[in-house]
Write a protein that holds these residues in place. Sequence first.
Motif, PDB file in Angstrom:
ATOM      1  N   ARG A  83      55.696 179.312  33.563  1.00 20.56           N
ATOM      2  CA  ARG A  83      54.824 178.448  34.364  1.00 20.56           C
ATOM      3  C   ARG A  83      55.526 177.770  35.549  1.00 20.56           C
ATOM      4  O   ARG A  83      55.004 176.832  36.150  1.00 20.56           O
ATOM      5  CB  ARG A  83      54.133 177.380  33.504  1.00 20.56           C
ATOM      6  CG  ARG A  83      53.388 177.958  32.340  1.00 20.56           C
ATOM      7  CD  ARG A  83      52.107 178.671  32.710  1.00 20.56           C
ATOM      8  NE  ARG A  83      52.297 180.078  33.051  1.00 20.56           N
ATOM      9  CZ  ARG A  83      51.331 180.904  33.426  1.00 20.56           C
ATOM     10  NH1 ARG A  83      50.109 180.459  33.518  1.00 20.56           N
ATOM     11  NH2 ARG A  83      51.569 182.148  33.730  1.00 20.56           N
ATOM     12  N   TRP A 109      56.029 173.070  38.226  1.00 23.96           N
ATOM     13  CA  TRP A 109      55.423 173.960  37.232  1.00 23.96           C
ATOM     14  C   TRP A 109      53.904 173.789  37.315  1.00 23.96           C
ATOM     15  O   TRP A 109      53.425 172.723  37.726  1.00 23.96           O
ATOM     16  CB  TRP A 109      55.892 173.608  35.821  1.00 23.96           C
ATOM     17  CG  TRP A 109      57.287 174.037  35.502  1.00 23.96           C
ATOM     18  CD1 TRP A 109      57.656 175.087  34.719  1.00 23.96           C
ATOM     19  CD2 TRP A 109      58.524 173.432  35.937  1.00 23.96           C
ATOM     20  NE1 TRP A 109      59.028 175.175  34.643  1.00 23.96           N
ATOM     21  CE2 TRP A 109      59.585 174.176  35.388  1.00 23.96           C
ATOM     22  CE3 TRP A 109      58.842 172.346  36.767  1.00 23.96           C
ATOM     23  CZ2 TRP A 109      60.933 173.864  35.603  1.00 23.96           C
ATOM     24  CZ3 TRP A 109      60.174 172.043  36.996  1.00 23.96           C
ATOM     25  CH2 TRP A 109      61.205 172.800  36.417  1.00 23.96           C
ATOM     26  N   GLY A 146      49.935 175.085  35.455  1.00 24.08           N
ATOM     27  CA  GLY A 146      49.297 175.772  34.329  1.00 24.08           C
ATOM     28  C   GLY A 146      47.799 175.549  34.300  1.00 24.08           C
ATOM     29  O   GLY A 146      47.247 174.841  35.141  1.00 24.08           O
ATOM     30  N   GLY A 176      45.017 183.613  34.761  1.00 25.50           N
ATOM     31  CA  GLY A 176      44.806 182.966  33.467  1.00 25.50           C
ATOM     32  C   GLY A 176      43.462 183.333  32.859  1.00 25.50           C
ATOM     33  O   GLY A 176      42.705 184.123  33.421  1.00 25.50           O
ATOM     34  N   GLU A 225      48.524 175.952  25.947  1.00 26.27           N
ATOM     35  CA  GLU A 225      49.707 176.795  25.798  1.00 26.27           C
ATOM     36  C   GLU A 225      50.585 176.720  27.065  1.00 26.27           C
ATOM     37  O   GLU A 225      51.810 176.650  26.988  1.00 26.27           O
ATOM     38  CB  GLU A 225      49.288 178.251  25.521  1.00 26.27           C
ATOM     39  CG  GLU A 225      50.417 179.272  25.483  1.00 26.27           C
ATOM     40  CD  GLU A 225      51.384 179.063  24.316  1.00 26.27           C
ATOM     41  OE1 GLU A 225      51.070 178.297  23.397  1.00 26.27           O
ATOM     42  OE2 GLU A 225      52.477 179.673  24.360  1.00 26.27           O
ATOM     43  N   ASP A 226      49.935 176.727  28.225  1.00 22.83           N
ATOM     44  CA  ASP A 226      50.670 176.601  29.488  1.00 22.83           C
ATOM     45  C   ASP A 226      51.466 175.302  29.520  1.00 22.83           C
ATOM     46  O   ASP A 226      52.610 175.261  29.972  1.00 22.83           O
ATOM     47  CB  ASP A 226      49.696 176.630  30.679  1.00 22.83           C
ATOM     48  CG  ASP A 226      49.209 178.039  30.983  1.00 22.83           C
ATOM     49  OD1 ASP A 226      49.652 178.981  30.310  1.00 22.83           O
ATOM     50  OD2 ASP A 226      48.382 178.182  31.901  1.00 22.83           O
ATOM     51  N   GLN A 280      54.507 175.787  27.332  1.00 22.83           N
ATOM     52  CA  GLN A 280      55.524 176.640  27.970  1.00 22.83           C
ATOM     53  C   GLN A 280      56.195 175.928  29.140  1.00 22.83           C
ATOM     54  O   GLN A 280      57.410 176.028  29.333  1.00 22.83           O
ATOM     55  CB  GLN A 280      54.893 177.962  28.457  1.00 22.83           C
ATOM     56  CG  GLN A 280      54.369 178.852  27.344  1.00 22.83           C
ATOM     57  CD  GLN A 280      55.425 179.172  26.293  1.00 22.83           C
ATOM     58  OE1 GLN A 280      56.632 179.191  26.565  1.00 22.83           O
ATOM     59  NE2 GLN A 280      54.982 179.393  25.063  1.00 22.83           N
ATOM     60  N   ALA A 281      55.400 175.206  29.928  1.00 21.23           N
ATOM     61  CA  ALA A 281      55.955 174.474  31.075  1.00 21.23           C
ATOM     62  C   ALA A 281      56.898 173.374  30.589  1.00 21.23           C
ATOM     63  O   ALA A 281      57.987 173.187  31.155  1.00 21.23           O
ATOM     64  CB  ALA A 281      54.828 173.889  31.915  1.00 21.23           C
TER      65      ALA A 281
END
Length: 218
Positions: free
Chosen positions: A176, A184, A186, A193, A202-203, A206-207
Amino acid sequence: GLGLGATNGLGVDGEALDGVADAVDFIEDLRQATAMEKVAVGSNVVVIGGGMTAIDAAVQSKLLGADEVTLVYRRGADRMNASPYEQSLAKEKGVVLRHWARPEKIDAGPDGKVGSISFARTKDEGGKLTDTGAHFTLEADMVLKAIGQTFVPVPLQSSSVEVALEAGRIKAGADRLTSHPKIWAGGDAVAGGEDLTVAAVEDGKQAALSIHNALTGA
Ligand SMILES: Cc1cc2nc3c(=O)[nH]c(=O)nc-3n(C[C@H](O)[C@H](O)[C@H](O)COP(=O)(O)OP(=O)(O)OC[C@H]3O[C@@H](n4cnc5c(N)ncnc54)[C@H](O)[C@@H]3O)c2cc1C
């Protein structure tokens, strides 16, 4: 995580008539309302679109007391973004789903507000959506538009930093990270996406991991 700040218009005559609204605004009013009876709903509602916003607007209209709710989508049921589950839920609640039609114009009723919406019947011709030449009109005292949202890059453009876009949304890698080493992104604002809450969450995860690694040098 700016989300999608604008909605698509139908681009047909009569769109500015009183009683024609964005489904997203309708849902927002509903979510913010302190009492459901304060939410204005027509008795004859036509919803344009095939995604979850369209389904939500149609089902909620019915639950708020609309007599007739018709959802009209320009392609077949299998091409709707709303899942088969969402589609059957709408039918269970009394929403009529009509396929293969695109709005042509919206006309005013005697009171000057929206009174009807006319459609051109459509068909798939080698993967291309074309008109069949047939038309029909539905009476409506409320038309809700749910034909997609778009990303508005204004906050990015007005800032001093530059972040690359892709297909009109922010370009970001699997971690991301954007084209800027300290930004970043998301959720819906990112290209490619799924436009789902679970994907946005989820983004964020991850970010956060990637930001942590960047800050700690891990
Ligand atoms: C009617 C409707 C029904 C839906 N139903 C479902 C569903 O059933 N299941 C599902 O998974 N998904 C559904 N979605 C999609 C889901 O809502 C989105 O995928 C999800 O909200 C995306 O999260 P996000 O954080 O990327 O963006 P958003 O939730 O849109 O959040 C973005 C936030 O950023 C803020 N913002 C924007 N610009 C700025 C700025 N310059 N400064 C500060 N803040 C800013 C906005 O005000 C907003 O609060 C639905 C969407 C709609 C509209």
